[in-house]
Design an enzyme around this catalytic site. Structure first.
Site, PDB file in Angstrom:
ATOM      1  N   GLU A 187       0.828  -1.205   0.000  1.00 18.95           N
ATOM      2  CA  GLU A 187       0.000   0.000   0.000  1.00 18.95           C
ATOM      3  C   GLU A 187       0.871   1.267   0.000  1.00 18.95           C
ATOM      4  O   GLU A 187       0.361   2.363  -0.209  1.00 18.95           O
ATOM      5  CB  GLU A 187      -0.961   0.004   1.199  1.00 18.95           C
ATOM      6  CG  GLU A 187      -0.316   0.199   2.568  1.00 18.95           C
ATOM      7  CD  GLU A 187       0.338  -1.065   3.136  1.00 18.95           C
ATOM      8  OE1 GLU A 187       0.701  -1.973   2.354  1.00 18.95           O
ATOM      9  OE2 GLU A 187       0.509  -1.126   4.365  1.00 18.95           O
ATOM     10  N   SER A 237       8.184  -8.560   5.807  1.00 15.19           N
ATOM     11  CA  SER A 237       8.913  -8.659   7.077  1.00 15.19           C
ATOM     12  C   SER A 237       8.661 -10.001   7.771  1.00 15.19           C
ATOM     13  O   SER A 237       7.677 -10.691   7.482  1.00 15.19           O
ATOM     14  CB  SER A 237       8.475  -7.520   8.000  1.00 15.19           C
ATOM     15  OG  SER A 237       7.101  -7.666   8.293  1.00 15.19           O
ATOM     16  N   CYS A 292      16.245  -6.769   0.809  1.00 12.01           N
ATOM     17  CA  CYS A 292      16.301  -7.913   1.731  1.00 12.01           C
ATOM     18  C   CYS A 292      17.633  -8.616   1.635  1.00 12.01           C
ATOM     19  O   CYS A 292      18.010  -9.370   2.519  1.00 12.01           O
ATOM     20  CB  CYS A 292      15.184  -8.892   1.430  1.00 12.01           C
ATOM     21  SG  CYS A 292      15.389  -9.689  -0.164  1.00 12.01           S
ATOM     22  N   GLU A 392      16.860  -6.227  12.049  1.00 11.18           N
ATOM     23  CA  GLU A 392      17.033  -5.813  10.659  1.00 11.18           C
ATOM     24  C   GLU A 392      16.783  -4.304  10.625  1.00 11.18           C
ATOM     25  O   GLU A 392      15.679  -3.854  10.939  1.00 11.18           O
ATOM     26  CB  GLU A 392      16.017  -6.538   9.767  1.00 11.18           C
ATOM     27  CG  GLU A 392      16.163  -6.193   8.294  1.00 11.18           C
ATOM     28  CD  GLU A 392      15.092  -6.830   7.409  1.00 11.18           C
ATOM     29  OE1 GLU A 392      13.931  -6.939   7.848  1.00 11.18           O
ATOM     30  OE2 GLU A 392      15.421  -7.199   6.279  1.00 11.18           O
TER      31      GLU A 392
HETATM   32  P1  NAD Z   1       5.730  -5.678   5.570  1.00 11.76           P
HETATM   33  O1  NAD Z   1       5.786  -7.032   6.166  1.00 11.76           O
HETATM   34  O2  NAD Z   1       5.449  -4.518   6.440  1.00 11.76           O
HETATM   35  O3  NAD Z   1       4.620  -5.643   4.412  1.00 11.76           O
HETATM   36  C1  NAD Z   1       4.540  -6.669   3.448  1.00 11.76           C
HETATM   37  C2  NAD Z   1       3.077  -6.829   3.025  1.00 11.76           C
HETATM   38  O4  NAD Z   1       2.310  -7.240   4.154  1.00 11.76           O
HETATM   39  C3  NAD Z   1       2.461  -5.545   2.499  1.00 11.76           C
HETATM   40  O5  NAD Z   1       1.688  -5.837   1.370  1.00 11.76           O
HETATM   41  C4  NAD Z   1       1.609  -5.058   3.672  1.00 11.76           C
HETATM   42  O6  NAD Z   1       0.452  -4.394   3.263  1.00 11.76           O
HETATM   43  C5  NAD Z   1       1.227  -6.342   4.385  1.00 11.76           C
HETATM   44  N1  NAD Z   1       1.076  -6.152   5.832  1.00 11.76           N
HETATM   45  C6  NAD Z   1       1.683  -5.216   6.617  1.00 11.76           C
HETATM   46  N2  NAD Z   1       1.329  -5.380   7.907  1.00 11.76           N
HETATM   47  C7  NAD Z   1       0.496  -6.441   7.945  1.00 11.76           C
HETATM   48  C8  NAD Z   1      -0.186  -7.109   9.003  1.00 11.76           C
HETATM   49  N3  NAD Z   1      -0.087  -6.714  10.266  1.00 11.76           N
HETATM   50  N4  NAD Z   1      -0.954  -8.182   8.690  1.00 11.76           N
HETATM   51  C9  NAD Z   1      -1.070  -8.607   7.414  1.00 11.76           C
HETATM   52  N5  NAD Z   1      -0.445  -7.998   6.374  1.00 11.76           N
HETATM   53  C10 NAD Z   1       0.328  -6.927   6.637  1.00 11.76           C
HETATM   54  O7  NAD Z   1       7.113  -5.498   4.770  1.00 11.76           O
HETATM   55  P2  NAD Z   1       7.667  -4.187   4.062  1.00 11.76           P
HETATM   56  O8  NAD Z   1       8.075  -3.204   5.092  1.00 11.76           O
HETATM   57  O9  NAD Z   1       6.749  -3.770   2.979  1.00 11.76           O
HETATM   58  O10 NAD Z   1       8.973  -4.788   3.356  1.00 11.76           O
HETATM   59  C11 NAD Z   1      10.230  -4.855   3.977  1.00 11.76           C
HETATM   60  C12 NAD Z   1      10.491  -6.231   4.529  1.00 11.76           C
HETATM   61  O11 NAD Z   1      10.380  -7.204   3.496  1.00 11.76           O
HETATM   62  C13 NAD Z   1      11.906  -6.390   5.083  1.00 11.76           C
HETATM   63  O12 NAD Z   1      11.843  -7.131   6.274  1.00 11.76           O
HETATM   64  C14 NAD Z   1      12.626  -7.177   4.000  1.00 11.76           C
HETATM   65  O13 NAD Z   1      13.739  -7.938   4.439  1.00 11.76           O
HETATM   66  C15 NAD Z   1      11.520  -8.058   3.518  1.00 11.76           C
HETATM   67  N6  NAD Z   1      11.796  -8.566   2.183  1.00 11.76           N
HETATM   68  C16 NAD Z   1      12.146  -9.876   2.066  1.00 11.76           C
HETATM   69  C17 NAD Z   1      12.459 -10.384   0.823  1.00 11.76           C
HETATM   70  C18 NAD Z   1      12.872 -11.818   0.664  1.00 11.76           C
HETATM   71  O14 NAD Z   1      12.883 -12.299  -0.450  1.00 11.76           O
HETATM   72  N7  NAD Z   1      13.237 -12.494   1.731  1.00 11.76           N
HETATM   73  C19 NAD Z   1      12.392  -9.561  -0.310  1.00 11.76           C
HETATM   74  C20 NAD Z   1      12.011  -8.223  -0.138  1.00 11.76           C
HETATM   75  C21 NAD Z   1      11.696  -7.727   1.118  1.00 11.76           C
END
Ligand code: NAD
Length: 508
Positions: A187, A237, A292, A392
């Site tokens: 979002e 995350s 990541c 992280e």
């Molecule tokens: P995030 O977990 O906050 O959000 C990811 C998705 O989950 C989004 O679409 C968001 O809307 C949704 N979301 C957020 N809070 C939620 C909740 N409480 N319940 C259900 N859904 C929810 O992650 P971010 O901040 O957008 O991305 C950064 C993170 O992603 C970092 O930790 C990074 O390491 C990780 N990441 C991992 C990889 C991998 O391949 N391992 C790749 C890219 C990013």
């Protein structure tokens, strides 16, 4: 459902949902601004879809599955061929949007799109990827073979940091395997994702095969619990990924969760000094550390600890500016909240006794005074109990730890709960071989700082960075997005001998 149909979803106003091939305005009361992280300019508003809208998207996908699963493989593949050509054609335009909403530099935004494009190119090989096996005459006149069949409606939930690459890890492979898809982009920066989806429609993806809903926790939870969704791909995350894995798993879905990381680079004193320093600085501070697979910990072995001043000098030269400005190395972090989190963690490092070699807090960028900027930040003298090591940071912060031997370095990395990526810098083949054998991390770079595999392999993060057996793209994701059906068959000639009734378990 009460909807108004819009011809184009990516105009910079209210972002639309994609349901059954139509861009529709959400009826929700809950909206969130999409903000340029360098300027705080509001680019558009994104809706948090209602339950009815999520249900409508899943229902459209469920209807479309009936015909899409029977669409010949070659026809599905030709849509991917068209899509890869369209992405190539529109890459520069989408990179502008991506940089504006996410903050990364234009060149890095093009890289984000390119790494996703590679997955689409690989989806064009589906003819040789989605193949079963055949064994003739496994018992008298009996053959056994497997079919790799699509599983149904799949959902994808993506993070903010790669709004092009990660959606492209998911929907092209899912739909080319014959599934239908509901995508829930971040979002925080959904505009470039939506532009890629528009190209997918232009390439010929039929109505209902690909749907897009927007929102946060409620929408994600609705997807994870929906009875008609068969599989969920998540990237984000660790906290949310674990929640998605547990919730969707409890509701009987196949789940893959790619999550957070703490990626170490182990530097041996025999490494090529300049190449290693360049690699560390690029991998730690590129994309403002919001990858990541970013290198966030340098483990300096033996005399390589003497390289810290050079590391600092190189990091200091990086130019912090808006991603749209030419020559920028480090753009802003995604949001005010992220800025506060990163600077708070830097504060904690100082309080806990690490040596702050380079301080990126409070950096001023003329013309972009409102931007969420943190400059390259370097700590030495870090210990494994400090928050800057245990958490992280997801910002442009590199911490260094010092150890005496390669064995010590391997033990240190293996004791860290995450297992996304790791690098070793050395000129010794023997050390590299020992390292790749003993290190307990899913993706290993030898003199490569960010070892993200190309799409003919799979993304294989491990331990605390991943839940579920099968990773995104490559052969593993074909397994993830298909169900293996094993057929055991026997055919009788008209003149075959009557075997009589057999009540034992074995075949003849
Ligand atoms: P995030 O977990 O906050 O959000 C990811 C998705 O989950 C989004 O679409 C968001 O809307 C949704 N979301 C957020 N809070 C939620 C909740 N409480 N319940 C259900 N859904 C929810 O992650 P971010 O901040 O957008 O991305 C950064 C993170 O992603 C970092 O930790 C990074 O390491 C990780 N990441 C991992 C990889 C991998 O391949 N391992 C790749 C890219 C990013």
């Amino acid at each position: 459902m009460n909807v108004s149909v819009q011809p184009n979803a990516s105009k910079l106003d209210d972002v639309k949902l994609l349901i059954d091939g139509q861009w529709v305005a959400s009826t929700t009361q809950e909206w969130r601004d999409i903000v340029n992280p360098a300027t705080q300019q509001v680019l558009a508003r994104v809706p948090f879809a209602t339950t009815d809208e999520v249900d409508a998207a899943v229902a459209a996908a469920q209807r479309a599955f009936k015909t899409w699963r029977l669409t010949p493989l070659g026809a599905r593949m030709r849509i991917m061929l068209k899509l890869q050509a369209l992405i190539r054609e529109h890459s520069k335009r989408i990179a502008q949007t991506l940089s504006a909403e996410q903050g990364k530099t234009i060149a890095d935004a093009e890289g984000d799109i390119f790494r996703g494009l590679e997955v689409v190119e690989h989806a064009c090989s589906i003819g040789s990827l989605q193949m079963g096996e055949f064994a003739e005459n496994v018992a008298g006149g009996v053959d056994t073979y497997t079919l790799r069949q699509p599983i149904g409606v799949c959902a994808g939930i993506t993070p903010f940091n790669f709004p092009a690459m990660i959606p492209l890890w998911m929907f092209p492979m899912a739909i080319v395997c014959g599934n239908t898809f509901v995508l829930k982009p971040s979002e925080q920066d959904p505009l470039s994702t939506v532009q890629l989806v528009e190209l997918a429609l232009e390439a010929g993806v039929p109505p209902g095969v690909l749907n897009v809903v927007h929102g946060g926790k409620e929408v994600v939870d609705a997807l994870c619990t929906h009875t008609d969704i068969k599989a969920v791909s998540f990237v984000g995350s660790t906290a949310v990924g674990t929640h998605v894995y547990d919730l969707a798993g409890k509701h009987g879905k196949r789940v893959q969760s790619m999550m957070g990381a703490k990626n170490h680079a182990v530097v041996l004193p025999d490494a090529n000094r300049e190449q290693t320093l360049n690699a560390l600085v690029g991998a730690a501070f590129g994309a403002a550390g919001q990858r990541c697979m970013a290198t966030s910990v340098a483990v300096l072995v033996g005399k390589s600890r003497e390289w810290i001043p050079d590391l600092k000098a190189l990091a200091q030269k990086l130019k912090v500016n808006a991603g749209s400005e030419p020559g920028t190395d480090v753009g802003p972090v995604i949001s005010r909240r992220a800025l506060e989190r990163v600077t708070g963690l830097i504060d904690s490092g100082v309080q806990e006794g690490a040596k702050l070699e380079l301080d990126g807090r409070g950096v001023q960028v003329p013309g972009y005074e409102q931007g969420n900027f943190v400059g390259p930040t370097l700590f030495s003298g870090v210990t494994t109990d400090m928050q800057i090591y245990t958490q992280e940071i997801f910002g442009p912060v590199l911490i260094t730890l010092e150890v005496d031997t390669l064995d010590d370095a391997i033990a240190l990395v293996n004791a860290n709960p995450f297992g996304n990526g790791v690098g070793l810098f050395t000129q010794s083949g023997a050390a590299a071989r020992k390292f790749q054998s003993e290190i307990d991390v899913g993706q290993v770079g030898i003199n490569i700082p960010i070892p993200v595999p190309v799409p003919s392999f799979s993304f294989t993060g491990s331990r605390g960075s991943k839940l579920g057996d099968l990773g995104p793209y490559g052969k593993q994701v074909v397994q993830f997005y298909t169900q293996t059906k094993t057929v055991t068959a026997r055919w009788f000639d008209d003149d075959s001998v009557n075997d009589g009734v057999n009540t034992t378990i074995n075949l003849k």
